[in-house]
Design an enzyme around this catalytic site. Sequence first.
Site, mmCIF file in Angstrom:
data_model
loop_
_atom_site.group_PDB
_atom_site.id
_atom_site.type_symbol
_atom_site.label_atom_id
_atom_site.label_comp_id
_atom_site.label_asym_id
_atom_site.label_seq_id
_atom_site.Cartn_x
_atom_site.Cartn_y
_atom_site.Cartn_z
ATOM 1 N N GLU A 80 0.782 -1.102 -0.043
ATOM 2 C CA GLU A 80 -0.124 -0.001 -0.082
ATOM 3 C C GLU A 80 0.718 1.312 0.088
ATOM 4 O OE1 GLU A 80 -0.555 -2.579 2.059
ATOM 5 O OE2 GLU A 80 -2.628 -3.254 1.643
ATOM 6 N N PHE B 108 -10.992 -7.402 13.826
ATOM 7 C CA PHE B 108 -9.961 -7.494 12.977
ATOM 8 C C PHE B 108 -9.521 -6.574 11.895
ATOM 9 C CE2 PHE B 108 -8.660 -9.779 8.965
ATOM 10 C CZ PHE B 108 -7.434 -10.241 9.408
ATOM 11 N N GLN B 109 -8.553 -6.427 11.731
ATOM 12 C CA GLN B 109 -8.047 -5.231 10.869
ATOM 13 C C GLN B 109 -8.545 -3.691 11.239
ATOM 14 O OE1 GLN B 109 -7.868 -6.805 6.873
ATOM 15 N NE2 GLN B 109 -5.774 -7.573 7.118
ATOM 16 N N LYS C 137 -17.436 -0.954 6.067
ATOM 17 C CA LYS C 137 -17.881 -1.963 5.245
ATOM 18 C C LYS C 137 -19.309 -1.757 5.167
ATOM 19 C CE LYS C 137 -16.968 -6.659 3.888
ATOM 20 N NZ LYS C 137 -16.269 -7.923 4.228
ATOM 21 N N MET D 145 24.240 9.298 1.640
ATOM 22 C CA MET D 145 24.193 10.522 2.260
ATOM 23 C C MET D 145 24.418 10.322 3.815
ATOM 24 S SD MET D 145 23.924 13.778 1.454
ATOM 25 C CE MET D 145 22.856 14.071 0.196
#
Lengths: 171, 580
Positions: free
Chosen positions: B51, B113-114, B163, B478
């Site tokens: 993602e 969940f999630q 959802k 760097m």
Amino acid sequence: MHIKEEVSERHVLTLTVDNEAGTLARIAGMFTSRGYNIDSLTVADISEDHATSRITIVTKGPPPVIDQIIAQCERLVPVHKVTDLTEAGPHVERELALVKVSGAGDQRVEAMRLADIYRARVIDATVNSFIFEITGGPDKIDTFVTLMREVGLVEVGRTGIVGLMRGSGAS
Amino acid sequence: MPEKSGAEILIDCLLEQGVDTVFGYPGGAVLPIYDALFQQKKIRHVLVRHEAGAAHAAEGYARSTGKPGVVLVTSGPGATNAVTGIADAFLDSIPLVVLTGQVATTLIGSDAFQEADTVGITRHCSKHNYLVKDPADLAATVREAFTIATKGRPGPVVIDIPKNVQVATAPTDVKGNSPNRFHPAREAEYAAINQAVELLAKAKAPILYTGGGVINSGPDASAALRELAELTGAPVTSTLMGLGAYPASSEAWLGMLGMHGTYEANMAMNQCDVMFCLGARFDDRITGRLDAFSPDSIKIHVDIDRSSINKTVRVDLPIVADVGTAIRQMIDIWKGRKVKPQPLTEWWSKIEGWRSVRCLNYPASKSEIMPQYAIERLYAATKDRAPIITTEVGQHQMWAAQHFHFDAPNKWLTSGGLGTMGYGLPAAVGAQMGNPDALVIDIAGEASIQMNIQEMGTATQYRLPIKIFILNNEWMGMVRQWQQLTYESRYSESYSDSLPDFVALAEAYGWKGIRCDDPAKLDDAIAEMLAYDGPVMFDCRVAKTANCFPMVPSGAAHTEMILHSDEVSGTMDDEAKALV
């Protein structure tokens, strides 16, 4: 090396905001995430249709930081207007406190006498306690609370201040 | 009244906004939206591999096309993985609309969940965010989100959609009647613009200091900037984010300013009498030590975001406006009055003196490829094709900014504010999706490229012919450079150990892999990369310990630039160490 601190000023800001979920978190969180101080914060719905709330924030910072705080508040989508009452001119500030003391005899009499002088009202009483309600500027309430420590202070609840500009205009 | 599900309403709203590409990754909490996507043909979905890649790809798409980028990810880890890209877009003012799934409203707060508090997590790294609790609110929310993302100072807007809100239905008759509470001013006040014209007309040593705002303002702002530079005769420098807004091939171009900017740009900033800052924000990478920053100049600052003004540097004339509009207003006054600027011969001869230092020169080598040389050759081989260049973060990014030159806006995509390693490859994916015919090259380092290397699979899947040009010096260059400069060469954890075989890796993903370590063969190898009609990973083995100069060290003034490695001291006091 040591961390340096700059000299701060106290400012009272009022914000007109959309009354929707998360607005308070957005504003309070912006202060923490950018390292600004909040001395007190009050919020309440002020419109007939419940769409708008007014938030009063007392903050401290050097003048350029105060300017940034205002700009950062204005940048938030639900914030419609920010007024710096401290800069805007004459204004009134009021705070309400509930002060509980407990004691007996002279101490109890003295608490009542002081409350009378400070125009605090008794809103609850038992044989060995009072709850006083007092309104005023922050200094008056600070002084009253300090005096109450001498006569059996149990606990204090304070609302934080609200403020309005003097005169007929709106802030 | 006909009703549609939240998911269908969302798709309708995206179409209404002209969205044709969405970068995303499916998961439990966005299944209804993915099902609605499946049943339509107008919106392409680009399936990333992580993602974070979706958010950076959307940034690359937005930065290269000027349109908002759209991201679609699931709840919990889907959303938290996208956070870096959201924060990146927030700091670089990139318009994104990020759609995140959320657990059903009935489960919110139950550690389902999630479940993650996406609105809480993204509150301070997005321009605005929403949790939509009713499908009837979706249309108005999406419309406002696109307005907020694109208008004023652009930025990412997150819409968290539970959802059950995606499944539940609502009347569809909501078109177009959404209130809009976001109205940033575009035009500048006449008096301020007038004063800016007068100050610039009287200036004996003016400079135009431009930033990413000019690019965000649109192609006309870049055109207007060119006109203003011509009218005033002033030199032009730019921040990292603003490269391309003013053509690097122009005589008046001083190069980038700031920490790794050119000597002439930084000296001119220090010595100018009128500094005209256009859509830049006096970032600490630009100013160096604040109390020594351009001490004697009058500063004019045009910014669409009021909070950018006087944030770090106090300015004399603040102008809150869209930078393109403000420049046009200035040009109108300037032309209308036939203003004649001061003769700037003396100023330009000073600048020529600084230019003659030739600060970007580097020690040449016949035995190994100098990283600067690699960028120069890449530029020479591709400049006629006006490539879109993305970068990761580090030395390679600064060398690209110094040695690759841009003549047009929207061609340079880099993570400036947040400095996100792993930005370049997904940004290249997004840029190629938005510009199918363009040559898109990610100039990378061997360490940065590994941060989102999984997106090679995305390029393979969509047959995107992107090129990754890795300046491989086997160091987080760097970090190593700073350790050499400030920590007496104690190279703590900055060696890129156990590197993959990039050529074999390329082949594993169905790409072409090229390796080159010989300066004499570099041009041919680059030509081979460009001739290949497909994605290429180029492992360019460069000199291992080259440093990026010039450099304004941490806590130093513009006038205290390090030009060459022999000026490196190897240590620094605590005050300087504490600055980033």
